[in-house]
Design a protein around this motif. Sequence first.
Motif, PDB file in Angstrom:
ATOM      1  N   ASP A  15       0.857  -1.188   0.000  1.00  8.56           N
ATOM      2  CA  ASP A  15       0.000   0.000   0.000  1.00  8.56           C
ATOM      3  C   ASP A  15       0.888   1.232   0.000  1.00  8.56           C
ATOM      4  N   MET A  16       1.058   1.866  -1.147  1.00 14.09           N
ATOM      5  CA  MET A  16       1.943   3.020  -1.256  1.00 14.09           C
ATOM      6  C   MET A  16       1.386   4.239  -0.513  1.00 14.09           C
ATOM      7  N   GLY A  17       0.152   4.142  -0.046  1.00 13.21           N
ATOM      8  CA  GLY A  17      -0.395   5.171   0.828  1.00 13.21           C
ATOM      9  C   GLY A  17       0.411   5.287   2.117  1.00 13.21           C
ATOM     10  N   VAL A  18       1.046   4.194   2.534  1.00 15.22           N
ATOM     11  CA  VAL A  18       1.894   4.205   3.730  1.00 15.22           C
ATOM     12  C   VAL A  18       3.085   5.147   3.502  1.00 15.22           C
ATOM     13  N   ILE A  19       3.666   5.105   2.323  1.00 18.27           N
ATOM     14  CA  ILE A  19       4.794   5.976   2.000  1.00 18.27           C
ATOM     15  C   ILE A  19       4.324   7.424   1.904  1.00 18.27           C
ATOM     16  N   ARG A  20       3.189   7.637   1.262  1.00 18.61           N
ATOM     17  CA  ARG A  20       2.652   9.004   1.174  1.00 18.61           C
ATOM     18  C   ARG A  20       2.408   9.583   2.572  1.00 18.61           C
ATOM     19  N   GLU A  21       1.857   8.775   3.457  1.00 20.42           N
ATOM     20  CA  GLU A  21       1.592   9.228   4.828  1.00 20.42           C
ATOM     21  C   GLU A  21       2.900   9.494   5.579  1.00 20.42           C
ATOM     22  N   ARG A  22       3.888   8.633   5.391  1.00 23.03           N
ATOM     23  CA  ARG A  22       5.194   8.828   6.031  1.00 23.03           C
ATOM     24  C   ARG A  22       5.784  10.181   5.630  1.00 23.03           C
ATOM     25  N   VAL A  23       5.753  10.468   4.339  1.00 21.03           N
ATOM     26  CA  VAL A  23       6.314  11.732   3.852  1.00 21.03           C
ATOM     27  C   VAL A  23       5.467  12.906   4.328  1.00 21.03           C
ATOM     28  N   ALA A  24       4.159  12.764   4.326  1.00 19.90           N
ATOM     29  CA  ALA A  24       3.277  13.851   4.781  1.00 19.90           C
ATOM     30  C   ALA A  24       3.521  14.201   6.244  1.00 19.90           C
ATOM     31  N   THR A  25       3.853  13.202   7.061  1.00 16.48           N
ATOM     32  CA  THR A  25       4.036  13.465   8.492  1.00 16.48           C
ATOM     33  C   THR A  25       5.485  13.739   8.879  1.00 16.48           C
ATOM     34  N   LYS A  26       6.462  13.267   8.076  1.00 23.70           N
ATOM     35  CA  LYS A  26       7.869  13.431   8.451  1.00 23.70           C
ATOM     36  C   LYS A  26       8.681  14.278   7.479  1.00 23.70           C
ATOM     37  N   GLY A  27       8.165  14.543   6.302  1.00 19.52           N
ATOM     38  CA  GLY A  27       8.928  15.254   5.284  1.00 19.52           C
ATOM     39  C   GLY A  27       9.433  16.614   5.719  1.00 19.52           C
TER      40      GLY A  27
END
Length: 195
Positions: A15-27
């Motif tokens: 689920d690439m949404g996990v990566i999108r969420e990681r970047v949204a919260t930590k970027g």
Amino acid sequence: MHAKQYEITLPADYDMGVIRERVATKGHLLDAFPGLGFKAYLMRERGVDGSPVNQYAPFYLWHTAEGLGSFLWGPGFQGLCDDFGRPVVQHWMAVGYEDGGAAGDRPSTAVRHRRPVPEGTRTTDLTEELLAEARVSAEQDGAVGVLVAVDPRHWEAVTFSLWAEGTAAKASGEVFQVLHCSTPELGQVGRGRAW
């Protein structure tokens, strides 16, 4: 200047949404990181833009070795290792960087073109060729910036270009989505030849 990238290849059904969420919260955590010219938070999705894999693959341009060391040996990179395992970190010495006509715009696409440097290639000819390539690419509509660099251990050249939102990338190579771009000290990165 130093360029680096690591690639975390994920399962086909990830689920690439996990990566999108990681970047949204930590970027944003690197938006003011000392010594960092830019970090492009990159992702490829299997079947999108010709990608055969799901992949998280951030690309960095460091304008100081201290900044690179501080990140690589610090808690940020360790957190990534804790979550995904320690990736191989690819490293290139920067030959040059050019702003594109869309410098300052938000990039939405990145293109990485890697190629071997043939045996017998004169290093002076190689650097002049790469610098000319960067200038030409930077002049294309929608270009945000172009980096050219070389890995002298494996003799591989890389051209990394960022493209503005709503613009089709005018470069060949592997295409990545840019989820976020941290540019804390991009203004301190020299333009043109890196030495």
